[in-house]
Scaffold this motif. Structure first.
Motif, mmCIF file in Angstrom:
data_model
loop_
_atom_site.group_PDB
_atom_site.id
_atom_site.type_symbol
_atom_site.label_atom_id
_atom_site.label_comp_id
_atom_site.label_asym_id
_atom_site.label_seq_id
_atom_site.Cartn_x
_atom_site.Cartn_y
_atom_site.Cartn_z
ATOM 1 N N GLU A 220 -0.071 -6.916 7.495
ATOM 2 C CA GLU A 220 0.911 -5.919 7.930
ATOM 3 C C GLU A 220 2.189 -6.642 8.323
ATOM 4 O O GLU A 220 2.154 -7.721 8.914
ATOM 5 N N LEU A 221 3.316 -6.029 8.008
ATOM 6 C CA LEU A 221 4.604 -6.464 8.530
ATOM 7 C C LEU A 221 5.068 -5.379 9.502
ATOM 8 O O LEU A 221 4.909 -4.194 9.215
ATOM 9 N N ASN A 222 5.620 -5.773 10.652
ATOM 10 C CA ASN A 222 6.153 -4.757 11.549
ATOM 11 C C ASN A 222 7.505 -5.195 12.092
ATOM 12 O O ASN A 222 7.810 -6.379 12.154
ATOM 13 N N GLN A 223 8.316 -4.200 12.432
ATOM 14 C CA GLN A 223 9.627 -4.443 13.028
ATOM 15 C C GLN A 223 9.834 -3.405 14.126
ATOM 16 O O GLN A 223 9.834 -2.208 13.869
ATOM 17 N N PRO A 224 10.009 -3.880 15.368
ATOM 18 C CA PRO A 224 10.296 -2.936 16.452
ATOM 19 C C PRO A 224 11.601 -2.227 16.188
ATOM 20 O O PRO A 224 12.522 -2.791 15.582
ATOM 21 N N GLN A 225 11.699 -0.957 16.632
ATOM 22 C CA GLN A 225 12.930 -0.217 16.452
ATOM 23 C C GLN A 225 13.814 -0.356 17.678
ATOM 24 O O GLN A 225 13.404 -0.557 18.749
ATOM 25 N N ILE B 259 4.517 -1.780 7.358
ATOM 26 C CA ILE B 259 4.095 -1.665 5.959
ATOM 27 C C ILE B 259 2.984 -2.690 5.743
ATOM 28 O O ILE B 259 2.994 -3.767 6.357
ATOM 29 N N PHE B 260 2.039 -2.327 4.883
ATOM 30 C CA PHE B 260 0.909 -3.206 4.601
ATOM 31 C C PHE B 260 0.997 -3.768 3.193
ATOM 32 O O PHE B 260 1.303 -3.044 2.244
ATOM 33 N N ILE B 261 0.687 -5.052 3.071
ATOM 34 C CA ILE B 261 0.605 -5.734 1.779
ATOM 35 C C ILE B 261 -0.836 -5.611 1.288
ATOM 36 O O ILE B 261 -1.784 -5.832 2.050
ATOM 37 N N HIS B 262 -1.011 -5.236 0.038
ATOM 38 C CA HIS B 262 -2.343 -5.075 -0.534
ATOM 39 C C HIS B 262 -3.110 -6.399 -0.435
ATOM 40 O O HIS B 262 -2.546 -7.466 -0.712
ATOM 41 N N PRO B 263 -4.386 -6.342 -0.060
ATOM 42 C CA PRO B 263 -5.175 -7.576 0.041
ATOM 43 C C PRO B 263 -5.212 -8.402 -1.247
ATOM 44 O O PRO B 263 -5.331 -9.626 -1.192
ATOM 45 N N LEU C 197 0.814 -1.216 0.000
ATOM 46 C CA LEU C 197 0.000 0.000 0.000
ATOM 47 C C LEU C 197 0.846 1.264 0.000
ATOM 48 O O LEU C 197 0.365 2.329 -0.375
ATOM 49 N N THR C 198 2.104 1.157 0.437
ATOM 50 C CA THR C 198 3.041 2.274 0.402
ATOM 51 C C THR C 198 4.354 1.772 -0.174
ATOM 52 O O THR C 198 4.594 0.561 -0.237
ATOM 53 N N GLU C 199 5.206 2.696 -0.568
ATOM 54 C CA GLU C 199 6.494 2.314 -1.147
ATOM 55 C C GLU C 199 7.487 1.822 -0.101
ATOM 56 O O GLU C 199 8.347 0.997 -0.405
ATOM 57 N N ALA C 200 7.381 2.335 1.122
ATOM 58 C CA ALA C 200 8.358 2.002 2.162
ATOM 59 C C ALA C 200 7.659 1.948 3.517
ATOM 60 O O ALA C 200 6.571 2.505 3.690
ATOM 61 N N PRO C 201 8.284 1.292 4.482
ATOM 62 C CA PRO C 201 7.705 1.246 5.832
ATOM 63 C C PRO C 201 7.587 2.648 6.444
ATOM 64 O O PRO C 201 8.369 3.546 6.128
#
Length: 133
Positions: A128-133, A115-119, A101-105
């Protein structure tokens, strides 16, 4: 690499009522609320023995969660997978033809990169993919 299921998000039309239900009726521990300005979303988390449950509600009646609620009236919104290298996962999945849905996280709840993957790329499920900072 994907390391596990991080949370299941449920879109709710009344956040306070839903929080009360999860605390009083289901006996879950409420971890707190957080507004995610970039996503126009308010979140409330209930950690359980991995993954956690996230209630999401439109911030100021705006954004994609508001549109979802107008269409569906609530329900499961997305699955979130935790990543230990979100850039590598995005690159790998793009090479396989996944659309995002976006180019970058961006920064999401708990200050995680998300960042979200289009359905369309996941049989109709928003991922959604997430990574803690």
């Amino acid at each position: 690499m994907i390391t596990g299921l991080d949370h299941i998000a449920i879109a709710v039309p009344d956040l306070e009522k839903a929080i009360q239900r999860f605390v009083e009726d289901f006996g879950l521990t409420f971890k707190g609320k957080e507004d995610v300005e970039d996503a126009l979303t308010s979140t409330a988390f209930f950690p359980v023995d991995k993954p956690s449950i996230e209630l999401i509600h439109p911030l100021r009646g705006q954004g994609p969660v508001q549109k979802y609620l107008e269409k569906k009236g609530g329900g499961m919104h997305h699955l979130c997978f935790r990543s230990d290298d979100i850039e590598a996962d995005v690159e790998r999945l793009k090479a396989k033809g996944y659309q995002f849905l976006t180019e970058a996280p961006t920064i999401g709840a708990h200050n995680c990169r998300v960042i979200f993957i289009h359905p369309k790329s996941c049989d109709g499920v928003l991922v959604e993919l997430n990574q803690p900072q």
